[in-house]
Design a protein around this motif. Sequence first.
Motif, mmCIF file in Angstrom:
data_model
loop_
_atom_site.group_PDB
_atom_site.id
_atom_site.type_symbol
_atom_site.label_atom_id
_atom_site.label_comp_id
_atom_site.label_asym_id
_atom_site.label_seq_id
_atom_site.Cartn_x
_atom_site.Cartn_y
_atom_site.Cartn_z
ATOM 1 N N GLY A 126 0.815 -1.205 0.000
ATOM 2 C CA GLY A 126 0.000 0.000 0.000
ATOM 3 C C GLY A 126 0.849 1.255 0.000
ATOM 4 N N ASP A 127 1.943 1.268 0.769
ATOM 5 C CA ASP A 127 2.828 2.429 0.804
ATOM 6 C C ASP A 127 3.498 2.652 -0.545
ATOM 7 N N VAL A 128 3.915 1.556 -1.182
ATOM 8 C CA VAL A 128 4.574 1.651 -2.488
ATOM 9 C C VAL A 128 3.612 2.190 -3.538
ATOM 10 N N LEU A 129 2.420 1.650 -3.588
ATOM 11 C CA LEU A 129 1.454 2.078 -4.600
ATOM 12 C C LEU A 129 0.987 3.510 -4.359
ATOM 13 N N LYS A 130 0.971 3.928 -3.095
ATOM 14 C CA LYS A 130 0.559 5.298 -2.798
ATOM 15 C C LYS A 130 1.534 6.294 -3.424
ATOM 16 N N SER B 276 -6.814 -0.890 11.356
ATOM 17 C CA SER B 276 -5.627 -0.101 11.647
ATOM 18 C C SER B 276 -4.504 -0.399 10.651
ATOM 19 N N PHE B 277 -4.363 -1.651 10.258
ATOM 20 C CA PHE B 277 -3.324 -2.032 9.303
ATOM 21 C C PHE B 277 -3.515 -1.308 7.974
ATOM 22 N N PHE B 278 -4.708 -1.375 7.410
ATOM 23 C CA PHE B 278 -4.938 -0.748 6.108
ATOM 24 C C PHE B 278 -4.847 0.770 6.194
ATOM 25 N N GLU B 279 -5.372 1.349 7.260
ATOM 26 C CA GLU B 279 -5.330 2.801 7.391
ATOM 27 C C GLU B 279 -3.902 3.305 7.541
ATOM 28 N N THR B 280 -3.051 2.533 8.194
ATOM 29 C CA THR B 280 -1.656 2.927 8.386
ATOM 30 C C THR B 280 -0.890 2.905 7.078
ATOM 31 N N HIS B 281 -1.280 2.027 6.167
ATOM 32 C CA HIS B 281 -0.461 1.809 4.969
ATOM 33 C C HIS B 281 -1.135 2.281 3.681
ATOM 34 N N GLY B 282 -1.691 3.472 3.744
ATOM 35 C CA GLY B 282 -2.030 4.188 2.527
ATOM 36 C C GLY B 282 -3.407 3.988 1.950
ATOM 37 N N GLN C 253 -7.665 6.925 -12.879
ATOM 38 C CA GLN C 253 -6.580 6.841 -11.899
ATOM 39 C C GLN C 253 -6.365 5.383 -11.545
ATOM 40 N N PRO C 254 -5.112 4.934 -11.490
ATOM 41 C CA PRO C 254 -4.884 3.529 -11.131
ATOM 42 C C PRO C 254 -5.360 3.262 -9.702
ATOM 43 N N PHE C 255 -5.828 2.045 -9.472
ATOM 44 C CA PHE C 255 -6.373 1.739 -8.151
ATOM 45 C C PHE C 255 -5.948 0.343 -7.710
#
Length: 811
Positions: free
Chosen positions: A263-267, A288-294, A340-342
């Motif tokens: 998620g961080d990379v794709l963000k 919390s995991f998903f929200e933390t990582h973009g 936009q890519p998703f």
Amino acid sequence: MLALLLCAAAFVTALWRLDRGTRTLWIRLTASVSTFVFLLLSISWFIANAFTGEGVNGAVFYHLRTGFGGAGLREYATLISAFVFATTCAAALAVLVYRRKPGKQPERLSWQNGILAVALPVLCFIHPTVNATLRDFNYALYGSESLMDSALGNEEAAEPFESHYIQQEPEWQSPPRRNLVVIYAESLEQTYFDEKLFPGLITELRELQDRAVTFSNIRSVEGTGFTIAGLVASQCGLPLITTGHPNSMRGMDRFLAGATCIGDVLKTQEYTLHYLGGADLSFAGKGSFFETHGFDSVMGRQELEPLLDDPSYVSTWGLYDDFLLEQFLGRFEQLSEEDQPFGLFGLTMDTHHPSGHRSRSCEGLEYADGRNRMLNAVHCADHLLATTLKAILASPAADNTLVVLASDHLALKNDAYDLLTQGKRRNLLWLFTPDSEPKTYRQPGTTMDTSVALLRGLGADVEAFALGRNISQPKTSLFATLPEVNSQLRRWRGDYAKLWDLPEQIEALSLNSQKRTVEINDRQFQAPALIALNDGKMESIRFEFDSRQNLYQYVQEMTPDATFVWFDECSKVRALELKLPVAGLCYFAGRTNGRRVLAEVVTDTEALNAGDLRSVSGGFTTEDQNNERRQRLATLAEYGVADLRQSSIQTSLLSVGAKLSVRSSGGPKSRSLLETASQKDIMERGIQLFALTDSGTAELIAHYDLCQKNSSPSKTPGEILQSRITDNESTGHRGATYLLVAHDSPTCGAPLEPLLEGLPLTEWKDLGFRQPYIALFSPNRRSASIELSGDRYSQLRVTFSGTELVAAAHQ
């Protein structure tokens, strides 16, 4: 299982042989305690095995620490009841072992009995529940640099984490514009595709397999075998292995904030990221995991449930898959129309152990004779997942989309587990790529390697991501290259702990009673919390949410010179400083052996600066203060209250040999009860009146709850006693003894005079809201009456005896 049976056989044999000889008191105690411990370990193993299929493993430890919020525990109501019943039976059997008289065989020599007695606790120590998990438990508590490591002498064998953990920005062959769609199929491992074990179970998905790049040898390793761990492994290239740091995500504001995940990379590549799942986001910290990582939108049961046409259409674990996948497909179509890519991630739920939950749209779709509910759910999942994948792959957007189907982890103990364990158990990982020919890779890998496969499928030139590797090449995965991979993964617990990115140097610490939060620098944690300090730096933080133990138990485990800040209910924190009140939120900053401490009620916001924290870290120490505080912590752990006062009284109100134990609580969070040799009564709110019988039991003859609206007793205690004396003079009631006990509160403002007037008692006149009260009296022996009352929200515990009385008041 074989090890458990052999250990049990040895234990029973030793206990039987011991029972045939003379047994001294210490041998009887050893045998009794060992019997209970051994049975409890065995019960725990079977209960854990019912959840995991592997006894007590990493998943058990993770959820003991993070909690079970959002879990569908209703499915296990029978199992939980069985645990309670079996534990009660174990305690009863332990009592029988203690009381049992030795056999009629010739007396065995004392040293032989001693050896047999010592063998019993030794067999408890080598019990599979302990032997197989002691190391894991040790790591979970103390991290990789522990006494266990030193004792076993394995520190030199540990590979350096830095030489295997590779974290670098992926190089892209071209700016990535390919969309990413990932469906995690709950526990849908590849073994279900085995036609020999499950003929005709998977049919529709099998038709799609010929279009996919398949990885057929994805193993399960330490820290990847449960849902949140599978998500972390596949997206971050890391196992989720707990350390001495807290992993109770209800208290943490960020989940593995120091790790870089997909998620961080794709963000960074301007993707929008979305997650849809059928379960509660609070369970195990998924939200919390998903929200933390973009991730831009994170939707679970609470967020999607309002969209249901039928609000009752939910299972014990959450939303059914037919509804979830319908929402998932709708979101895919919506995102496909945007320029936009998703990344779109989903997690199904119908195939969750133990029995699955077949969606309503699959009614009539059964597997074989339809008797196995789990296989019915898997057969339904085959249809629903295939339908969703076909729709996505037929979409115009599929030409620019990487579509992934993966299991989050291997199936845990379920209705089909006996068949599953006969097969070659592997995780499911299929990639549908627009420009790759279908192919099957058989090199061994783990779910950590999924992260690399996803990035490469999006066009990244990457061979390693964290601990994940490119398994399209042979012998690259840590599973293939790292000796004793599970052991090595466990040894890196201390390195994983750093990835939680907790603040080290504390610049500012504030406690907020309105929000129930602890703010440290730019981080915000939920209270109650226990922060361990080291020279002004934050060493760790622990939470109590659904944890295996309370925060005061963690304080008990700390060394006397350990400095900490504890923010919790005042009724608990006051164990360290009695000047604190009972109600509200309080904090304690200092050491258990320190003279200089900070302890106050937090009415709004309380700020502690670096100077405050340094001051409580130094200063004079006193062993007496440490002993007093630790004694109050022990009292808090045993009775739920901190302060203990004791006195000794003799009374003639009871006959010689009679014994009666009474507990009166002045608040709702602790029990009030009465115990004799043959009974145990738990009391309800209000005032209870008991008559003590000649047989040594207590008969409840009246109960009054003045806190209940429209409560008007038909007869007062005085009227009841007068009636008993008048009507039953010949039976000896004139000289009988009575017991009056209050639980929670004797009154909520209503006057007590109309109720208790006329009794040979006086202290009740001063009783107020939530004060405990115990009175032992005889109507005809006013001078012998005994009354005990405590402070508000305190607790009284009294043991009455015809020859000795010991009274204890706790507040």
